[in-house]
Scaffold this motif. Sequence first.
Motif, PDB file in Angstrom:
ATOM      1  N   PRO A 173       0.821  -1.210   0.000  1.00 22.29           N
ATOM      2  CA  PRO A 173       0.000   0.000   0.000  1.00 22.29           C
ATOM      3  C   PRO A 173       0.854   1.259   0.000  1.00 22.29           C
ATOM      4  CG  PRO A 173       0.099  -0.894   2.211  1.00 22.29           C
ATOM      5  CD  PRO A 173       0.834  -1.873   1.317  1.00 22.29           C
ATOM      6  N   THR A 174       0.294   2.337  -0.500  1.00 22.13           N
ATOM      7  CA  THR A 174       0.928   3.641  -0.402  1.00 22.13           C
ATOM      8  C   THR A 174       0.414   4.340   0.857  1.00 22.13           C
ATOM      9  OG1 THR A 174      -0.818   4.768  -1.626  1.00 22.13           O
ATOM     10  CG2 THR A 174       0.994   3.789  -2.912  1.00 22.13           C
ATOM     11  N   VAL A 175       1.040   5.452   1.200  1.00 23.39           N
ATOM     12  CA  VAL A 175       0.562   6.244   2.331  1.00 23.39           C
ATOM     13  C   VAL A 175      -0.870   6.693   2.079  1.00 23.39           C
ATOM     14  CG1 VAL A 175       0.846   8.440   3.542  1.00 23.39           C
ATOM     15  CG2 VAL A 175       2.845   6.991   3.114  1.00 23.39           C
ATOM     16  N   ALA A 176      -1.159   7.078   0.826  1.00 27.42           N
ATOM     17  CA  ALA A 176      -2.524   7.512   0.487  1.00 27.42           C
ATOM     18  C   ALA A 176      -3.518   6.364   0.670  1.00 27.42           C
ATOM     19  CB  ALA A 176      -2.565   8.034  -0.943  1.00 27.42           C
ATOM     20  N   ASP A 177      -3.110   5.135   0.315  1.00 25.27           N
ATOM     21  CA  ASP A 177      -3.992   3.977   0.458  1.00 25.27           C
ATOM     22  C   ASP A 177      -4.389   3.754   1.913  1.00 25.27           C
ATOM     23  OD1 ASP A 177      -3.976   3.389  -2.259  1.00 25.27           O
ATOM     24  OD2 ASP A 177      -2.314   1.965  -2.084  1.00 25.27           O
ATOM     25  N   VAL A 178      -3.393   3.733   2.802  1.00 29.10           N
ATOM     26  CA  VAL A 178      -3.700   3.424   4.207  1.00 29.10           C
ATOM     27  C   VAL A 178      -4.455   4.570   4.880  1.00 29.10           C
ATOM     28  CG1 VAL A 178      -1.781   1.798   4.429  1.00 29.10           C
ATOM     29  CG2 VAL A 178      -1.425   4.209   5.048  1.00 29.10           C
ATOM     30  N   THR A 179      -4.203   5.790   4.436  1.00 29.91           N
ATOM     31  CA  THR A 179      -4.938   6.933   4.979  1.00 29.91           C
ATOM     32  C   THR A 179      -6.413   6.829   4.620  1.00 29.91           C
ATOM     33  OG1 THR A 179      -2.980   8.358   4.836  1.00 29.91           O
ATOM     34  CG2 THR A 179      -5.130   9.447   5.000  1.00 29.91           C
ATOM     35  N   ALA A 180      -6.678   6.537   3.355  1.00 29.56           N
ATOM     36  CA  ALA A 180      -8.059   6.392   2.900  1.00 29.56           C
ATOM     37  C   ALA A 180      -8.744   5.225   3.604  1.00 29.56           C
ATOM     38  CB  ALA A 180      -8.089   6.201   1.386  1.00 29.56           C
ATOM     39  N   TRP A 181      -8.026   4.135   3.783  1.00 37.34           N
ATOM     40  CA  TRP A 181      -8.573   2.939   4.446  1.00 37.34           C
ATOM     41  C   TRP A 181      -8.985   3.268   5.886  1.00 37.34           C
ATOM     42  CZ3 TRP A 181      -7.966  -2.270   2.267  1.00 37.34           C
ATOM     43  CH2 TRP A 181      -8.437  -3.286   3.098  1.00 37.34           C
ATOM     44  N   ALA A 182      -8.097   3.932   6.615  1.00 32.24           N
ATOM     45  CA  ALA A 182      -8.388   4.266   8.010  1.00 32.24           C
ATOM     46  C   ALA A 182      -9.599   5.180   8.117  1.00 32.24           C
ATOM     47  CB  ALA A 182      -7.166   4.912   8.657  1.00 32.24           C
ATOM     48  N   GLU A 183      -9.671   6.158   7.242  1.00 30.76           N
ATOM     49  CA  GLU A 183     -10.782   7.102   7.295  1.00 30.76           C
ATOM     50  C   GLU A 183     -12.103   6.423   6.911  1.00 30.76           C
ATOM     51  OE1 GLU A 183      -9.426  10.239   4.799  1.00 30.76           O
ATOM     52  OE2 GLU A 183      -8.176  11.157   6.373  1.00 30.76           O
ATOM     53  N   ALA A 184     -12.064   5.518   5.914  1.00 29.59           N
ATOM     54  CA  ALA A 184     -13.279   4.838   5.468  1.00 29.59           C
ATOM     55  C   ALA A 184     -13.805   3.866   6.516  1.00 29.59           C
ATOM     56  CB  ALA A 184     -13.011   4.092   4.153  1.00 29.59           C
ATOM     57  N   THR A 185     -12.919   3.345   7.355  1.00 33.95           N
ATOM     58  CA  THR A 185     -13.342   2.413   8.408  1.00 33.95           C
ATOM     59  C   THR A 185     -13.616   3.133   9.727  1.00 33.95           C
ATOM     60  OG1 THR A 185     -11.007   1.936   8.922  1.00 33.95           O
ATOM     61  CG2 THR A 185     -12.146   0.436   7.394  1.00 33.95           C
TER      62      THR A 185
END
Length: 280
Positions: free
Chosen positions: A51-63
């Motif tokens: 994952p990229t930093v953007a991927d994990v940021t989006a994942w955390a916010e979506a969950t």
Amino acid sequence: MSTDYQQDRQGLGARLRELRTEAGIEGKALAVLLGWQPSKVSRLQTGRQTPTVADVTAWAEATGRPDAVPELRGRVTGMEQKYRSWRRTLSSGHKARQEVAISETAATQEIRALDVARVPGLLQTAEYARYVFKHGAEFRDSPQDTDDAVRSRIRRQEALYEPGRHFRFLIWEAALYVQTCPPDVLAGQLDRLSSVIGLDTVELGVIPLAAPLRRAPSHGFWIYDQRLVIVETISTEMWLDDADSIALYERAWEWLRESALHEAQARRMIGRARACLDLT
């Protein structure tokens, strides 16, 4: 890719899956929220995609877990620092990586290195290095800055003559015969190897193909004091600074050194390799 790298990626994937499960969101539903293909969600949480930093940021916010963003970003950044893709490292050419090597060498009193397929960079002639960089850029489709890279590599070699430093090299005998350059260039390189034997800052050992070994020399690596190990694979450069990894590579180096020949014996092996070259 290294086993350690895959384990780190799988660990991060498990953490992402944990966040999704705790939020009560199915994988397909998360993909819809993020605007991703479901396969991307699956690959990330099973550790099959980095994952990229953007991927994990989006994942955390979506969950619903924005508080987990610093942790996830730290894990991604840690992986990027530890496992550096050649695509990124060489995005501007080889010279920048050679400048990093100069800095690391300047900060080190003892370097121990093993190379199994070519002459170590600190011992390369300018012409030999030219072919190394030229072929490397062609293979990875990176910018061709061969002349600048060669100049930086030769500048790094000034450290070989600085009192108080120690450079201990092991070379697998096969590396003396690998012709990734014209025979006359390889001949000059072998002459260079012979000439460094006897320098008070340099120890050069050659591991014979027929030598009994406790461990096969599977790939090259560099140990900087007892603080860092750098390992090159086809796709990645690993920077390992944890105590367990350093101790493991130190053991590998010592075991291989047991089978190496030094001084006059090493010079004779280099001479035999040179005699096999067709210089007509």
